[in-house]
Design an enzyme around this catalytic site. Structure first.
Site, short mmCIF file in Angstrom:
data_model
loop_
_atom_site.label_atom_id
_atom_site.label_comp_id
_atom_site.label_asym_id
_atom_site.label_seq_id
_atom_site.Cartn_x
_atom_site.Cartn_y
_atom_site.Cartn_z
N TYR A 1 0.84 -1.20 0.00
CA TYR A 1 0.00 0.00 0.00
C TYR A 1 0.88 1.26 0.00
O TYR A 1 0.65 2.20 -0.77
CB TYR A 1 -0.90 -0.06 1.23
CG TYR A 1 -1.86 1.07 1.42
CD1 TYR A 1 -3.08 1.09 0.77
CD2 TYR A 1 -1.56 2.11 2.29
CE1 TYR A 1 -3.98 2.13 0.97
CE2 TYR A 1 -2.45 3.14 2.50
CZ TYR A 1 -3.66 3.15 1.84
OH TYR A 1 -4.54 4.18 2.04
N LYS B 1 1.13 4.05 -2.87
CA LYS B 1 0.73 5.43 -2.56
C LYS B 1 1.85 6.42 -2.85
O LYS B 1 1.59 7.54 -3.30
CB LYS B 1 0.30 5.52 -1.09
CG LYS B 1 -1.06 4.87 -0.82
CD LYS B 1 -2.12 5.37 -1.76
CE LYS B 1 -3.53 5.22 -1.24
NZ LYS B 1 -4.54 5.64 -2.24
P1 NAD Z 1 -13.27 2.92 1.44
O1 NAD Z 1 -12.95 1.47 1.43
O2 NAD Z 1 -14.45 3.39 2.22
O3 NAD Z 1 -13.42 3.46 -0.05
C1 NAD Z 1 -12.73 2.94 -1.13
C2 NAD Z 1 -13.74 2.77 -2.24
O4 NAD Z 1 -13.06 2.35 -3.42
C3 NAD Z 1 -14.78 1.71 -1.92
O5 NAD Z 1 -16.09 2.27 -2.03
C4 NAD Z 1 -14.52 0.62 -2.93
O6 NAD Z 1 -15.69 -0.05 -3.38
C5 NAD Z 1 -13.87 1.40 -4.06
N1 NAD Z 1 -13.05 0.55 -4.92
C6 NAD Z 1 -12.15 -0.40 -4.53
N2 NAD Z 1 -11.60 -0.97 -5.60
C7 NAD Z 1 -12.14 -0.36 -6.69
C8 NAD Z 1 -11.95 -0.51 -8.08
N3 NAD Z 1 -11.09 -1.42 -8.56
N4 NAD Z 1 -12.66 0.26 -8.93
C9 NAD Z 1 -13.54 1.18 -8.44
N5 NAD Z 1 -13.76 1.36 -7.14
C10 NAD Z 1 -13.08 0.61 -6.26
O7 NAD Z 1 -11.97 3.66 1.94
P2 NAD Z 1 -11.63 5.21 2.16
O8 NAD Z 1 -11.01 5.32 3.49
O9 NAD Z 1 -12.77 6.09 1.82
O10 NAD Z 1 -10.44 5.40 1.11
C11 NAD Z 1 -10.49 6.22 -0.02
C12 NAD Z 1 -9.09 6.50 -0.50
O11 NAD Z 1 -8.36 7.23 0.49
C13 NAD Z 1 -8.28 5.24 -0.77
O12 NAD Z 1 -7.44 5.47 -1.90
C14 NAD Z 1 -7.44 5.10 0.47
O13 NAD Z 1 -6.27 4.36 0.24
C15 NAD Z 1 -7.16 6.54 0.78
N6 NAD Z 1 -6.76 6.79 2.16
C16 NAD Z 1 -7.66 6.73 3.17
C17 NAD Z 1 -7.26 7.04 4.46
C18 NAD Z 1 -8.24 7.08 5.59
O14 NAD Z 1 -7.85 7.55 6.66
N7 NAD Z 1 -9.46 6.64 5.40
C19 NAD Z 1 -5.92 7.34 4.73
C20 NAD Z 1 -5.01 7.38 3.68
C21 NAD Z 1 -5.46 7.13 2.40
#
Ligand code: NAD
Length: 303
Positions: free
Chosen positions: A165, A169
């Protein structure tokens, strides 16, 4: 100065829940027409249904906005191209792309299967590449584009159990650094958002109080700014709990050591000076770093 996105068309990937949903709602609130993309899979990326995207479209429409649902996997370039073609056919342009879709498969590197490594790279890195490639010519031709990559503190600073990851990233920061250079003359600006928010990705690790403070809407503020006409270019914006910071990859002034027989020993002996952050700076591109090294060597040799 009010950010007005009326007339703008946005694609937000992974927008069926979590941060992507908040981004889609925030962009729609400012007037953008939004493609709500989501595969609708589980946290590890398995399974899927378009219902998650459809329910966010319903929320946007209920608030008076315009949106369409799309169930393409960002890993499928043909499906991504079809999504972009649908947006272009319906609304005539694509101005904003938020590469947000992501999956988690946390394990220590010792226990990690290479297939999991590839799956994580495929969604985060290649998913962002696919979507960006599919909108790139459109944005260049219309001389307007705002692209947001979603990076992470796990990539910028590391996190136990997230080797794949973190690698994916930080790769997005590298992608931004070059695309921001190549897009600038076409008014296509590329930035990274590093979010910290309470979503299903983090629900296991945060207390209830923090979950409330870290609502995804607080991060979506950053997306609206990066999607706006006045967006910066090539910035890593960190956002969490309503707090915003900027992360830089800076360079120290360095020390000329040379390549003599005892140079490795000299290098270790002077490591504190090599690491000294006094006067650290930010090269505008890679070649500028190499030029600085040569200049420092020439100065040291002439002395
Ligand atoms: P989440 O799991 O709620 O959302 C991710 C979404 O991506 C899901 O709805 C999932 O169905 C969709 N998804 C996964 N694979 C897919 C694909 N191949 N095609 C289309 N859609 C797809 O998680 P989140 O926390 O909302 O994360 C959103 C982004 O933010 C991600 O890239 C995650 O790595 C990043 N992020 C989140 C955090 C945090 O604190 N939540 C921290 C750092 C980075």
């Amino acid at each position: 100065m009010m950010i007005d996105l009326r007339g703008r068309v946005a694609i937000v990937t992974g927008a069926g829940g979590g941060l992507g949903r908040a981004h889609a709602l925030a962009l729609a609130t400012r007037g953008a027409k939004v493609v709500v993309n989501d595969l609708g899979g589980a946290r590890d990326g398995r399974g899927g249904a378009i219902t998650a995207a459809q329910s966010v479209v319903a929320e946007i429409e209920a608030a008076g906005g315009e949106a369409i649902a799309n169930g393409a996997s960002v890993t499928d370039f043909a499906a991504v191209e079809a999504m972009v073609a649908e947006a272009k056919a319906k609304w005539g342009r694509v101005d904003i792309l938020v590469n947000n879709a992501g999956i988690l498969r946390d394990r220590t590197f010792a226990k990690m299967e290479l297939d999991d490594f590839r799956a994580v790279l495929d969604v985060h890195l290649m998913g962002s590449v696919n979507c960006t490639k599919a909108v790139w010519d459109i944005m260049r031709e219309q001389a307007y584009g705002r692209i947001v990559m979603t990076t992470s503190s796990s990539g910028l600073y590391g996190n136990f159990g997230q080797a794949h990851y973190g690698a994916a990233k930080l790769a997005l920061v590298g992608l931004m650094n070059t695309l921001g250079l190549e897009g600038a003359r076409y008014n296509v600006r590329v930035n990274c958002l590093s979010p910290s928010a309470a979503t299903r990705m983090t629900e296991d690790v945060l207390s209830p109080e923090l979950l409330e403070l870290m609502a995804p809407a607080s991060v979506a503020v950053g997306v609206v700014a990066l999607a706006s006409e006045d967006a910066p270019n090539r910035v890593v914006l960190c956002a969490g709990a309503g707090t915003f910071e900027r992360a830089y990859v800076t360079l120290t002034q360095g020390v000329f050591i040379g390549a003599g027989a005892d140079a490795p020993e000299k290098l270790l002996a002077q490591f504190d000076r090599v690491s000294d952050r006094d006067g650290e700076w930010l090269p505008n591109d890679g070649p500028m770093q190499a030029q600085a090294e040569v200049a420092a060597a020439q100065k040291a040799l002439a002395a």
